[in-house]
Design a protein around this motif. Sequence first.
Motif: not given
Length: 158
Positions: A111-117
């Motif tokens: 499960k990964v979270v980032t600001k944008d694609v």
Amino acid sequence: MPMDLDAVDRHILTLLQTDAELSTAEIADRVGLSQAPCWRRIRRMEEAGIIRMHATLLDRKKLGLNVLIFAHVKLAAHGRENLPAFEDTVRRFPEVLECYTLLGATDYILKVVTKDVESYERFFREHLSQLPAVQETNSAIALSEIKNTTALPLSLLG
């Protein structure tokens, strides 16, 4: 072996899962105990590891972490060194919130979270795809959040 929890213990845990900032006095009042026995129950569950930590949950979108990705990772080989090396490396990536070993065609789900694609693409190109044991990665971007909870279903315990 699971610890035996009575209805009062489960009620205490339910309250703590809902609001970890409740004082022992407030919890005791809501479960019908005096403060000292309530504190002892909480302490016993902490010592047993049932209560692992008290944390503050942040809203990732309000912080600008708008993209949530589930990356399915298949390793090229399952040698003794590959699994721990992959797991140790993944633990160091701040973008990875959770990682689980799976049975089946995929070895891990992250499960990964980032600001944008674009940020995820950089993470994927510069980090995840560069790990020597990684054979294949399939990423799925979450479009909307239907349910997100950290509360365990204590009603299933009895």
